[in-house]
Scaffold this active site. Structure first.
Site, PDB file in Angstrom:
ATOM      1  N   HIS A   1      25.665  42.563  37.013  1.00 52.55           N
ATOM      2  CA  HIS A   1      25.114  41.297  37.233  1.00 52.55           C
ATOM      3  C   HIS A   1      24.266  40.978  35.811  1.00 52.55           C
ATOM      4  O   HIS A   1      24.212  40.016  35.210  1.00 52.55           O
ATOM      5  CB  HIS A   1      23.987  40.811  38.411  1.00 52.55           C
ATOM      6  CG  HIS A   1      24.812  41.016  39.537  1.00 52.55           C
ATOM      7  ND1 HIS A   1      24.591  41.773  40.591  1.00 52.55           N
ATOM      8  CD2 HIS A   1      25.606  40.007  40.361  1.00 52.55           C
ATOM      9  CE1 HIS A   1      25.240  41.457  41.826  1.00 52.55           C
ATOM     10  NE2 HIS A   1      25.886  40.257  41.556  1.00 52.55           N
TER      11      HIS A   1
ATOM     12  N   ASP B   1      35.391  40.289  40.664  1.00 51.22           N
ATOM     13  CA  ASP B   1      35.917  39.456  41.725  1.00 51.22           C
ATOM     14  C   ASP B   1      36.872  38.346  41.199  1.00 51.22           C
ATOM     15  O   ASP B   1      36.782  37.219  40.821  1.00 51.22           O
ATOM     16  CB  ASP B   1      34.684  38.418  42.433  1.00 51.22           C
ATOM     17  CG  ASP B   1      33.878  39.204  43.248  1.00 51.22           C
ATOM     18  OD1 ASP B   1      34.294  40.051  44.189  1.00 51.22           O
ATOM     19  OD2 ASP B   1      32.628  39.348  42.963  1.00 51.22           O
TER      20      ASP B   1
END
Ligand code: PAF
Length: 290
Positions: free
Chosen positions: A43, A156
């Site tokens: 992140h 993802d």
């Protein structure tokens, strides 16, 4: 608005809009990094990229109930806002938006964004309502902020393809930026859900990366048969006693369709359970550049 770790934290949409409008009025650009919190270095790499590209980087932290089905880990999904704030500050975020569920969904939504077809393959077979929940919350975040760019991890990969298509189909004025997966030294992709792995299970979790590498090697050695490449990946997954394989797939990178003959830009994708953790990973392979 409150300030923790030098980064302002807002939990109301109205305050979020006031803050981003002020930046835009000055001609500044706004980047969004949507997350569900429990941040890790992957992140942070998105935040760093956004902070390089934009005048203001907003990190949203919201565990979105719409993308979890009954029996999934919505209630137990790891949460630690204080730690997340520190990580956002260290990576260069300018604002964190962390709403409560009632602020995001003030009434039970009866509107949903469906990216047809792309929501039903691969992860969508196992989690049939997942991508509608993701597309709906991301569309809401785009609409709340109006970011010029939004950053998503390739970890993802299907989510990235779904969001790109949603933004294109709805003519949303946002550039969807895909960023490389962050990996541990043994190849395990960083994920908030890795916290579910016990110390005994942790070494086994690298089997997903080993499987993807075996798939890429098969393509590099000349295999253009998707059955063959998928069988190679599945065999690696099956050889790990602590893993329960779910799928191993070789698909077109842009459409996620399974070609009869492999060619062009492919994406290899795998999913497996290791203990309580359901893990996914993927790897890009360009057949023309091997
Ligand atoms: O990737 C995630 O963390 C979530 O799916 C997202 C994009 C923040 C939407 O809730």
């Amino acid at each position: 608005m409150s300030t923790v770790s030098d980064v302002p934290l807002v939990d109301r949409v109205a305050d979020l809009r006031t803050a981003v409008d002020a930046v835009r009025r000055q001609g500044g650009s706004v980047g969004l990094v949507p997350t569900m919190g429990y941040l890790h270095k992957g992140h942070q790499s998105l935040v760093i990229r956004s902070a390089t590209d934009n005048d203001l980087t907003v990190v949203s932290i919201f565990v979105n109930p719409l993308q979890f089905a009954e029996g999934e880990d919505y209630g137990t999904y790891p949460r630690d806002l204080d730690r997340d704030m520190e990580m956002c500050a260290a990576a260069g975020a300018g604002l964190v938006f962390a709403p409560v569920t009632e602020e995001m969904y003030s009434q039970t939504p009866i509107t949903s964004v469906t990216v047809k077809g792309l929501n039903a393959v691969l992860e969508g077979r196992v989690r049939p309502t997942h991508f509608d929940g993701v597309a709906t919350v991301v569309a809401k975040l785009f609409s709340m902020l109006g970011p010029g760019r939004a950053y998503f991890g390739e970890k993802d990969y299907q989510q990235l393809v779904v969001i790109r298509r949603m933004a294109a189909d709805l003519s949303l004025p946002v550039e969807v930026v895909g960023c490389p997966t962050f990996r541990e030294s043994d190849g395990l992709a960083l994920s908030s859900r890795n916290v579910y792995l016990s110390p005994e299970e942790r070494p086994a979790a690298s089997v997903l990366w080993r499987s993807l590498q075996a798939g890429r090697d098969a393509v590099a050695e000349g295999s253009r048969n998707p059955d063959e490449v998928e069988a190679v990946m599945a065999a690696v997954l099956a050889a790990e006693p602590k893993a329960s394989p779910e799928y191993a797939a070789a698909v077109d990178a842009a459409t996620l369709a399974r070609p009869d003959v492999l060619g062009g830009e492919l994406r290899l994708l795998v999913a497996a359970r290791v203990g309580q953790a359901r893990l996914i990973d993927n790897l890009g392979v360009d057949c023309d550049r091997l």
